[in-house]
Design a protein around this motif. Structure first.
Motif, PDB file in Angstrom:
ATOM      1  N   ILE A 197      -2.704  -5.347   3.324  1.00 54.98           N
ATOM      2  CA  ILE A 197      -1.893  -6.158   2.401  1.00 54.98           C
ATOM      3  C   ILE A 197      -2.772  -6.927   1.415  1.00 54.98           C
ATOM      4  O   ILE A 197      -2.484  -6.983   0.226  1.00 54.98           O
ATOM      5  N   THR A 198      -3.851  -7.521   1.912  1.00 55.32           N
ATOM      6  CA  THR A 198      -4.682  -8.381   1.056  1.00 55.32           C
ATOM      7  C   THR A 198      -5.770  -7.615   0.302  1.00 55.32           C
ATOM      8  O   THR A 198      -6.327  -8.126  -0.670  1.00 55.32           O
ATOM      9  N   ILE A 247       0.503 -15.041   1.992  1.00 53.30           N
ATOM     10  CA  ILE A 247      -0.553 -14.028   2.155  1.00 53.30           C
ATOM     11  C   ILE A 247       0.037 -12.639   2.379  1.00 53.30           C
ATOM     12  O   ILE A 247      -0.383 -11.665   1.756  1.00 53.30           O
ATOM     13  N   MET A 248       1.028 -12.559   3.261  1.00 55.84           N
ATOM     14  CA  MET A 248       1.541 -11.253   3.700  1.00 55.84           C
ATOM     15  C   MET A 248       2.790 -10.794   2.956  1.00 55.84           C
ATOM     16  O   MET A 248       3.298  -9.695   3.204  1.00 55.84           O
ATOM     17  N   GLN A 251      -5.292  -5.906  16.981  1.00 53.02           N
ATOM     18  CA  GLN A 251      -5.968  -5.042  16.000  1.00 53.02           C
ATOM     19  C   GLN A 251      -4.976  -4.548  14.939  1.00 53.02           C
ATOM     20  O   GLN A 251      -5.355  -4.372  13.774  1.00 53.02           O
ATOM     21  N   GLY A 252      -3.716  -4.355  15.349  1.00 52.22           N
ATOM     22  CA  GLY A 252      -2.684  -3.968  14.375  1.00 52.22           C
ATOM     23  C   GLY A 252      -2.459  -5.053  13.336  1.00 52.22           C
ATOM     24  O   GLY A 252      -2.296  -4.777  12.143  1.00 52.22           O
ATOM     25  N   MET A 253      -2.473  -6.311  13.775  1.00 46.98           N
ATOM     26  CA  MET A 253      -2.329  -7.438  12.836  1.00 46.98           C
ATOM     27  C   MET A 253      -3.506  -7.488  11.862  1.00 46.98           C
ATOM     28  O   MET A 253      -3.337  -7.707  10.661  1.00 46.98           O
ATOM     29  N   CYS A 254      -4.716  -7.302  12.420  1.00 43.73           N
ATOM     30  CA  CYS A 254      -5.923  -7.321  11.565  1.00 43.73           C
ATOM     31  C   CYS A 254      -5.876  -6.201  10.534  1.00 43.73           C
ATOM     32  O   CYS A 254      -6.238  -6.406   9.369  1.00 43.73           O
ATOM     33  N   ALA A 270      -7.141   5.395  -2.676  1.00 44.81           N
ATOM     34  CA  ALA A 270      -6.381   5.266  -3.940  1.00 44.81           C
ATOM     35  C   ALA A 270      -6.682   3.911  -4.556  1.00 44.81           C
ATOM     36  O   ALA A 270      -6.889   2.932  -3.855  1.00 44.81           O
ATOM     37  N   SER A 271      -6.674   3.874  -5.876  1.00 47.96           N
ATOM     38  CA  SER A 271      -7.016   2.624  -6.555  1.00 47.96           C
ATOM     39  C   SER A 271      -5.904   1.588  -6.419  1.00 47.96           C
ATOM     40  O   SER A 271      -6.148   0.408  -6.275  1.00 47.96           O
ATOM     41  N   LYS A 272      -4.624   2.067  -6.421  1.00 45.45           N
ATOM     42  CA  LYS A 272      -3.504   1.129  -6.286  1.00 45.45           C
ATOM     43  C   LYS A 272      -2.495   1.690  -5.304  1.00 45.45           C
ATOM     44  O   LYS A 272      -1.427   2.158  -5.686  1.00 45.45           O
ATOM     45  N   ILE A 273      -2.838   1.684  -4.055  1.00 48.46           N
ATOM     46  CA  ILE A 273      -1.942   2.205  -3.031  1.00 48.46           C
ATOM     47  C   ILE A 273      -0.806   1.211  -2.795  1.00 48.46           C
ATOM     48  O   ILE A 273      -1.021   0.014  -2.744  1.00 48.46           O
ATOM     49  N   PHE A 274       0.404   1.748  -2.725  1.00 48.43           N
ATOM     50  CA  PHE A 274       1.576   0.906  -2.514  1.00 48.43           C
ATOM     51  C   PHE A 274       1.835   0.809  -1.019  1.00 48.43           C
ATOM     52  O   PHE A 274       2.071   1.817  -0.354  1.00 48.43           O
ATOM     53  N   VAL A 275       1.775  -0.407  -0.478  1.00 49.09           N
ATOM     54  CA  VAL A 275       1.963  -0.582   0.963  1.00 49.09           C
ATOM     55  C   VAL A 275       3.459  -0.594   1.272  1.00 49.09           C
ATOM     56  O   VAL A 275       4.171  -1.543   0.952  1.00 49.09           O
ATOM     57  N   ASN A 276       3.927   0.491   1.861  1.00 51.74           N
ATOM     58  CA  ASN A 276       5.331   0.596   2.246  1.00 51.74           C
ATOM     59  C   ASN A 276       5.436   0.908   3.740  1.00 51.74           C
ATOM     60  O   ASN A 276       4.439   0.900   4.462  1.00 51.74           O
ATOM     61  N   LYS A 277       6.645   1.210   4.204  1.00 47.64           N
ATOM     62  CA  LYS A 277       6.862   1.477   5.637  1.00 47.64           C
ATOM     63  C   LYS A 277       6.039   2.667   6.117  1.00 47.64           C
ATOM     64  O   LYS A 277       5.522   2.669   7.237  1.00 47.64           O
ATOM     65  N   LYS A 278       5.916   3.687   5.272  1.00 45.85           N
ATOM     66  CA  LYS A 278       5.163   4.896   5.651  1.00 45.85           C
ATOM     67  C   LYS A 278       3.687   4.560   5.861  1.00 45.85           C
ATOM     68  O   LYS A 278       3.078   4.958   6.854  1.00 45.85           O
TER      69      LYS A 278
END
Length: 423
Positions: free
Chosen positions: A74-75, A388-389, A65-68, A225-233
């Motif tokens: 990300i996508t 993809i990732m 589920q974490g992978m999903c 958010a419209s453009k959330i930045f996917v980071n470590k947090k």
């Protein structure tokens, strides 16, 4: 100083509850009435001997589920769209062929369970009336409310899971025996025991949850958010949410097996449906335990059915490129809502024509079992695909857990098909 520490703890707790969302809802939705029937059967037939399965399924569920969830983040799309854009069409259509009937059968089984239990609580109203009322209420609510409203309602419905944790404490179990059966696995190589192990795996690691998790992460990202930045947090918060949801799911499974194992094992020979489990508890564990168990079934049904029907609608809509989303009105995404409504009505129809809930559970387990290993392999491949990732591909630990889950689920479906062909 003490006040500052207290405020800090309170702030952390508030933040923790704030980040809970798709993961918690997905985990809670896994403990649907049909799942409760499976866990009740495990406890009834084998006492506390299958408690250890919750300890094993938790890390397997959390890893997949974490992978999903990561794919959705990300996508910014559901798992179906990712499959459609990057993989051969036959994989998508194969998944569709198995997922649609399995999900509808699951919906039918859950509606039947809710109706039967409600009839036990209010005997003068027939179960089929409750089935019709619940279906209508779910249909109206899902079409009328926005995604955010539905997500908030589902969050509150997660509290119904707590009811199952209360029951064993009313019964005073032998905690030494509980600990022993939790951490020391017992495997009996006979048909009935292995069938129950396969059923538990098929019920806890279900393909529809893979699709729901990815889609809800993508939907949640769009709403926050419209453009959330996917980071470590962001990834860390997602992981906390998913881990909490899967832990809660397995904790409930543990306590249902514990309750039925303590109370029903040795007194009842077989439990095939949730209403049988609830009814059997009353003379042996008392009125309070029976009522709590029954109300929990209704609550988890209201939680699980929108997830089942919603995941199916997203799968079909994304496959054929239709407009989709629980945040849209009916006229904005008619195909999406027609699929959703049809799945509920067909599920209700299956109940009304009198197909056995046990048969529905068996067929669902076989269909999910056929899809799960294929989907797990594809999910692992997606999470290692840099196109993809990007830089967020799987760690070695994630891949090891994913491959382990694939092996376990593959063995489970081979065993299930073997038992079904022999019987």
């Amino acid at each position: 100083m003490h006040k500052k520490t207290s405020n800090k703890k309170e702030s952390r707790l508030k933040h923790f509850f704030k980040i809970l969302g798709p993961g918690l809802i997905t985990g809670a939705g896994d403990d649907d009435p049909s799942g409760i029937a499976t866990y009740s059967q495990a406890g009834t037939l084998f006492g506390l001997q299958t408690l250890w399965t919750a300890f094993i399924t938790f890390p397997l569920m959390a890893s997949i589920q974490g992978m999903c969830a990561k794919i959705g983040l990300i996508t910014s799309t559901g798992l179906t769209t990712t499959l459609k854009n990057h993989y051969p069409k036959f994989i998508l259509y194969l998944m569709l062929v198995f997922s649609v009937p399995a999900t509808i059968l699951n919906i039918g089984s859950d509606i039947a369970g809710m109706g039967a239990v409600s009839h036990l609580l209010i005997p003068f109203i027939p179960s089929y009336i409750f089935c019709i009322l619940f279906t209508a209420l779910l249909l109206i609510s899902i079409i009328k409310f926005s995604y955010q409203k539905i997500a908030n309602i589902l969050k509150w419905l997660c509290l119904s899971m707590l009811l199952y944790i209360i029951v064993p404490f009313l019964l005073r179990p032998d905690w030494a025996a509980v600990l022993k059966h939790t951490f020391i696995p017992i495997i009996r190589f006979d048909k009935d025991f292995l069938e129950i192990l396969v059923a538990i795996l098929g019920t806890t690691i279900s393909p529809y949850l893979f699709f729901w998790q990815a889609t809800m992460e993508a939907e949640d990202k769009k709403k926050t958010a419209s453009k959330i930045f996917v980071n470590k947090k962001v990834l860390s918060e997602m992981k906390q949410d998913v881990t909490t949801g899967m832990f809660a799911s397995n904790l409930v499974m543990f306590f249902i097996i514990l309750t039925t194992g303590m109370v029903l094992h040795g007194h009842i020979k077989q439990i095939d449906t949730v209403e049988q489990a609830a009814k059997a508890l009353e003379p042996l564990a008392g009125q309070m335990s029976y009522v709590i168990f029954a109300i929990g079934i209704i609550g988890t049904g209201f939680l699980a059915i929108p997830i089942l029907s919603g995941s199916l609608s997203y799968i079909v809509a994304e496959t054929f490129g239709w407009k989709k989303g629980l945040d849209k009105k009916f006229y904005q995404a008619p195909g999406f809502y027609i699929v959703l409504a049809t799945s509920l009505l067909v599920g209700l129809g299956i109940d009304l024509i009198g197909i056995s809930p046990l048969k529905m559970l068996i067929y669902t387990a076989v269909l999910y079992g056929m899809t799960a290993p294929v989907m797990i392999a594809v999910i692992i491949h997606i999470c290692n695909n840099k196109k993809i990732m990007n830089k967020h591909t799987n760690s070695i630990f994630s891949n090891v857990m994913g491959v382990l889950t694939f092996i376990v689920m593959s063995l489970a479906i081979i065993a299930l098909l073997y038992f079904q062909l022999r019987s």
